[in-house]
Design a protein around this motif. Structure first.
Motif, mmCIF file in Angstrom:
data_model
loop_
_atom_site.group_PDB
_atom_site.id
_atom_site.type_symbol
_atom_site.label_atom_id
_atom_site.label_comp_id
_atom_site.label_asym_id
_atom_site.label_seq_id
_atom_site.Cartn_x
_atom_site.Cartn_y
_atom_site.Cartn_z
ATOM 1 N N THR A 54 0.832 -1.207 0.000
ATOM 2 C CA THR A 54 0.000 0.000 0.000
ATOM 3 C C THR A 54 0.866 1.256 0.000
ATOM 4 O O THR A 54 0.572 2.236 -0.672
ATOM 5 C CB THR A 54 -0.926 0.004 1.237
ATOM 6 O OG1 THR A 54 -1.704 -1.185 1.231
ATOM 7 C CG2 THR A 54 -1.849 1.211 1.226
ATOM 8 N N LYS A 55 1.957 1.221 0.751
ATOM 9 C CA LYS A 55 2.831 2.398 0.859
ATOM 10 C C LYS A 55 3.864 2.483 -0.265
ATOM 11 O O LYS A 55 4.460 3.535 -0.478
ATOM 12 C CB LYS A 55 3.606 2.364 2.193
ATOM 13 C CG LYS A 55 2.792 2.763 3.399
ATOM 14 C CD LYS A 55 3.662 2.744 4.651
ATOM 15 C CE LYS A 55 4.839 3.686 4.618
ATOM 16 N NZ LYS A 55 4.572 5.062 5.022
ATOM 17 N N GLY A 56 4.110 1.339 -0.931
ATOM 18 C CA GLY A 56 5.234 1.289 -1.861
ATOM 19 C C GLY A 56 6.537 1.432 -1.100
ATOM 20 O O GLY A 56 7.473 2.103 -1.530
ATOM 21 N N PRO A 141 3.605 1.791 10.140
ATOM 22 C CA PRO A 141 4.364 2.970 9.697
ATOM 23 C C PRO A 141 3.374 4.101 9.445
ATOM 24 O O PRO A 141 2.165 3.918 9.583
ATOM 25 C CB PRO A 141 4.999 2.497 8.394
ATOM 26 C CG PRO A 141 4.019 1.508 7.837
ATOM 27 C CD PRO A 141 3.344 0.863 9.034
ATOM 28 N N SER A 142 3.873 5.266 9.081
ATOM 29 C CA SER A 142 2.967 6.378 8.796
ATOM 30 C C SER A 142 2.096 6.044 7.579
ATOM 31 O O SER A 142 2.529 5.342 6.664
ATOM 32 C CB SER A 142 3.769 7.652 8.554
ATOM 33 O OG SER A 142 4.756 7.431 7.567
ATOM 34 N N ALA A 143 0.860 6.558 7.592
ATOM 35 C CA ALA A 143 -0.135 6.190 6.577
ATOM 36 C C ALA A 143 -0.020 7.085 5.345
ATOM 37 O O ALA A 143 -0.943 7.845 5.027
ATOM 38 C CB ALA A 143 -1.535 6.257 7.175
ATOM 39 N N ASN A 144 1.133 7.011 4.675
ATOM 40 C CA ASN A 144 1.359 7.803 3.468
ATOM 41 C C ASN A 144 2.155 6.964 2.479
ATOM 42 O O ASN A 144 2.804 5.997 2.869
ATOM 43 C CB ASN A 144 2.157 9.077 3.803
ATOM 44 C CG ASN A 144 3.439 8.749 4.539
ATOM 45 O OD1 ASN A 144 3.439 8.643 5.764
ATOM 46 N ND2 ASN A 144 4.525 8.558 3.807
ATOM 47 N N SER A 145 2.118 7.337 1.201
ATOM 48 C CA SER A 145 2.981 6.693 0.220
ATOM 49 C C SER A 145 4.422 6.907 0.657
ATOM 50 O O SER A 145 4.773 7.990 1.134
ATOM 51 C CB SER A 145 2.805 7.323 -1.164
ATOM 52 O OG SER A 145 1.456 7.321 -1.527
ATOM 53 N N ILE A 149 5.137 13.169 2.644
ATOM 54 C CA ILE A 149 4.952 13.809 3.953
ATOM 55 C C ILE A 149 3.973 12.999 4.805
ATOM 56 O O ILE A 149 2.935 12.556 4.313
ATOM 57 C CB ILE A 149 4.426 15.243 3.737
ATOM 58 C CG1 ILE A 149 5.454 16.055 2.929
ATOM 59 C CG2 ILE A 149 4.118 15.912 5.072
ATOM 60 C CD1 ILE A 149 4.911 17.371 2.396
ATOM 61 N N SER A 150 4.303 12.815 6.073
ATOM 62 C CA SER A 150 3.444 12.026 6.960
ATOM 63 C C SER A 150 2.113 12.738 7.208
ATOM 64 O O SER A 150 2.065 13.959 7.322
ATOM 65 C CB SER A 150 4.141 11.797 8.296
ATOM 66 O OG SER A 150 5.362 11.120 8.091
ATOM 67 N N PRO A 151 1.016 11.981 7.313
ATOM 68 C CA PRO A 151 -0.314 12.567 7.499
ATOM 69 C C PRO A 151 -0.619 12.854 8.970
ATOM 70 O O PRO A 151 -0.363 12.025 9.837
ATOM 71 C CB PRO A 151 -1.249 11.470 6.986
ATOM 72 C CG PRO A 151 -0.493 10.200 7.209
ATOM 73 C CD PRO A 151 0.976 10.521 7.156
ATOM 74 N N VAL A 178 4.827 14.922 15.005
ATOM 75 C CA VAL A 178 6.023 14.296 14.427
ATOM 76 C C VAL A 178 6.129 12.872 14.974
ATOM 77 O O VAL A 178 5.563 12.562 16.023
ATOM 78 C CB VAL A 178 7.340 15.066 14.723
ATOM 79 C CG1 VAL A 178 7.367 16.381 13.974
ATOM 80 C CG2 VAL A 178 7.537 15.266 16.214
ATOM 81 N N GLU A 179 6.867 12.022 14.259
ATOM 82 C CA GLU A 179 6.956 10.623 14.637
ATOM 83 C C GLU A 179 7.694 10.447 15.967
ATOM 84 O O GLU A 179 8.290 11.383 16.498
ATOM 85 C CB GLU A 179 7.673 9.823 13.536
ATOM 86 C CG GLU A 179 6.919 9.756 12.216
ATOM 87 C CD GLU A 179 7.133 10.970 11.336
ATOM 88 O OE1 GLU A 179 7.725 11.974 11.793
ATOM 89 O OE2 GLU A 179 6.707 10.905 10.166
ATOM 90 N N SER A 180 7.672 9.212 16.448
ATOM 91 C CA SER A 180 8.258 8.916 17.761
ATOM 92 C C SER A 180 9.773 9.081 17.773
ATOM 93 O O SER A 180 10.446 8.960 16.752
ATOM 94 C CB SER A 180 7.908 7.476 18.154
ATOM 95 O OG SER A 180 8.377 6.567 17.171
ATOM 96 N N SER A 230 16.514 11.371 1.893
ATOM 97 C CA SER A 230 15.383 12.121 1.337
ATOM 98 C C SER A 230 14.086 11.453 1.741
ATOM 99 O O SER A 230 13.853 10.292 1.467
ATOM 100 C CB SER A 230 15.466 12.198 -0.188
ATOM 101 O OG SER A 230 14.253 12.762 -0.691
ATOM 102 N N HIS A 231 13.236 12.198 2.415
ATOM 103 C CA HIS A 231 12.007 11.654 2.960
ATOM 104 C C HIS A 231 11.105 12.840 3.181
ATOM 105 O O HIS A 231 11.558 13.977 3.112
ATOM 106 C CB HIS A 231 12.345 10.957 4.285
ATOM 107 C CG HIS A 231 11.441 9.799 4.587
ATOM 108 N ND1 HIS A 231 11.636 8.565 4.053
ATOM 109 C CD2 HIS A 231 10.332 9.692 5.376
ATOM 110 C CE1 HIS A 231 10.699 7.735 4.508
ATOM 111 N NE2 HIS A 231 9.897 8.403 5.306
ATOM 112 N N TYR A 232 9.852 12.608 3.470
ATOM 113 C CA TYR A 232 8.947 13.725 3.742
ATOM 114 C C TYR A 232 9.028 14.742 2.609
ATOM 115 O O TYR A 232 9.031 15.946 2.843
ATOM 116 C CB TYR A 232 9.319 14.435 5.058
ATOM 117 C CG TYR A 232 9.529 13.501 6.206
ATOM 118 C CD1 TYR A 232 8.441 12.952 6.868
ATOM 119 C CD2 TYR A 232 10.800 13.147 6.613
ATOM 120 C CE1 TYR A 232 8.628 12.070 7.916
ATOM 121 C CE2 TYR A 232 10.989 12.268 7.667
ATOM 122 C CZ TYR A 232 9.904 11.733 8.307
ATOM 123 O OH TYR A 232 10.095 10.874 9.335
HETATM 124 MG MG MG Z 1 6.878 7.433 7.629
#
Ligand code: MG
Ligand code: AMP
Length: 326
Positions: A54-56, A141-145, A149-151, A178-180, A230-232
Motif C-alpha cells: 500500500t505504501k510502496g 508505519p505512517s499512513a502515506n505513500s 509527507i506524513s499525514p 512528528v513521529e516517535s 530524502s524523505h517527507y
Molecule cells: Mg513514515
C-alpha cells in the motif's frame, strides 16, 4: 474510496470496523498522537505485506510494532532495566524502543525486516484501545505513500491512500505531529536512532544518562535503515534557515519576526507565532503540504531552535530539503 469513521460519537463502531478489516489481513489507517499510522497485524505475513504494498515501501525498512501496554510488549521483546524504566516513564507516548526479540516471538520477520531486534511503542488513546481489543500487536508505519509527507489528519490519509485502503479512523488532528523518538539501549548506554516526539532532554532528565547522538548529521544509517536521507519530500524545493523569501517561494515561519520579502511570498504559513516548539511540531507536516499545494516552486523555512522538539522538527525538515534520488 475509503470509509472514514470518526471516533467521536462512534468509538465502538470504529473499533469494531477496524477489527473487521484487520482480521482479514488488511491495513487500517488509525490516528495516533504522533501521525496517522497504517496498521496491520504484526504477526501475520500477508497483513504486513499489504502495508508495504500500500505504501510502496522498501522491505528492508523495518516497521514499528505497536502494543497495548508494557505487559504485552514483554511477551515479544526482552527489556533491559533502562529500557523498562523508559517504558514505564514514557508509555503510552511517542517513544519507540529497539529491543532484542524474544526467541519465540510471534512478531513476523517481515515486520522487523529480518533483524533480531524489534522497534516497539505503546501509543496513546484510540490506537492503544484498538490494539487491546484486537489482542495482537499492530505494525504501523505512517499512513502515506513511501517518501511522502506524513499525514496528521484523516483527510491527508484519504487524499493519498484513499483508493488503496478500506478504512480510515478519524481522530482529528494528531496532537504531537512528528513521529516517535527511537532509542536503543546497549551496555547501559542510550543511543538516539531518530529524534521525535519525546525530546532528548526529557530522556536525559528521566534517566540521569547522556543520550548518544549518531555521529555526523541526521539519524543513524545502519541501525535505522529506513531513515533515508530524502524523505517527507514535497514537490517544491525546500530551503532551510531562510532569512528572506525569494520571488515565487512560499514562506513557513517560526515566531513572528518579519522576514525580508515576505510581502511577495506565494503564501505565508505560521508554524507557531508565539515560538512554541510543540505547536510548531503539530503544525509541521500539514503546513508543508499546504505550502506545496500553493504550487510555489520553493518553500523557504525560517530557522528553528534545535532544542526540545526542535531537534525532531529540524530532522524532518532536513530530510524534506535533501536532494532526491539518493
Ligand atoms: Mg513514515
Ligand atoms: P516509521 O517509518 O515511523 O514506522 O519508523 C520505522 C523506523 O523505525 C525504521 O525506518 C527504522 O528506522 C526504525 N526501526 C524499526 N525497527 C527497528 C529495528 N529493529 N532496529 C532499528 N531501527 C528500527
Amino acid at each position: 474510496m475509503a470509509r472514514i469513521i470518526p471516533i467521536e460519537g462512534e468509538r465502538r463502531e470504529a473499533v469494531d470496523a477496524a477489527i473487521g478489516v484487520l482480521s482479514k489481513a488488511r491495513p487500517v489507517a488509525m490516528p495516533t498522537e504522533t501521525v496517522y499510522g497504517l496498521a496491520a497485524d504484526a504477526t501475520d505475513p500477508a497483513a504486513i505485506a499489504s502495508i508495504y504494498e500500500t505504501k510502496g515501501r522498501p522491505r528492508f525498512n523495518p516497521l514499528i510494532c505497536h502494543m497495548a501496554d508494557l505487559e504485552m510488549a514483554e511477551r515479544y521483546a526482552i527489556f533491559d532495566p533502562i529500557s523498562r524504566s523508559l517504558a514505564e516513564r514514557f508509555w503510552p507516548g511517542p517513544l519507540t524502543l529497539v529491543l532484542p526479540l524474544k526467541p519465540d516471538s510471534a512478531i513476523h520477520p517481515l515486520a522487523t525486516a529480518g533483524l533480531d531486534t524489534v522497534g516497539i511503542r505503546v501509543p496513546r488513546g484510540f490506537a492503544g484501545e484498538l490494539i487491546r481489543a484486537f489482542g495482537r500487536p499492530l505494525a504501523a508505519p505512517s499512513a502515506n505513500s513511501s517518501g511522502k509527507i506524513s499525514p496528521t489528519t484523516a483527510q491527508h490519509v484519504d487524499a493519498d491512500l484513499g483508493d488503496r485502503i478500506n478504512l480510515v479512523i478519524d481522530g482529528g488532528p494528531c496532537q504531537v505531529g512528528v513521529e516517535s523518538t527511537i532509542l536503543k539501549v546497549e551496555d547501559g548506554r542510550i543511543r538516539l536512532l531518530r529524534p521525535g516526539g519525546v525530546p532528548v532532554e526529557a530522556i536525559e532528565e528521566a534517566t540521569g544518562l547522556v543520550v548518544e547522538r549518531p555521529k555526523g548529521t541526521g539519524t543513524a544509517a545502519i541501525e535505522a535503515p529506513g531513515m533515508l536521507a530524502s524523505h517527507y519530500a514535497p514537490n517544491a524545493h525546500v530551503r532551510l534557515d531562510a532569512i528572506s523569501v525569494m520571488p515565487g517561494e512560499a514562506l513557513i515561519r517560526f515566531g513572528s519576526q518579519p522576514v525580508d520579502g515576505m510581502g511577495q511570498a506565494a503564501a505565508v504559513l505560521e508554524l507557531s507565532p508565539t515560538g512554541d516548539l510543540g505547536e510548531a511540531a503539530a503544525n509541521l507536516f500539514g503546513l508543508l503540504k499546504k505550502a506545496d499545494q500553493t504550487g510555489a516552486a520553493g518553500i523557504a523555512v525560517t530557522p528553528i531552535p534545535d532544542h526540545g522538539l526542535g531537534e525532531a522538527i529540524n530532522d524532518r525538515l532536513q530530510r524534506a530539503a535533501a536532494p532526491r534520488n539518493v
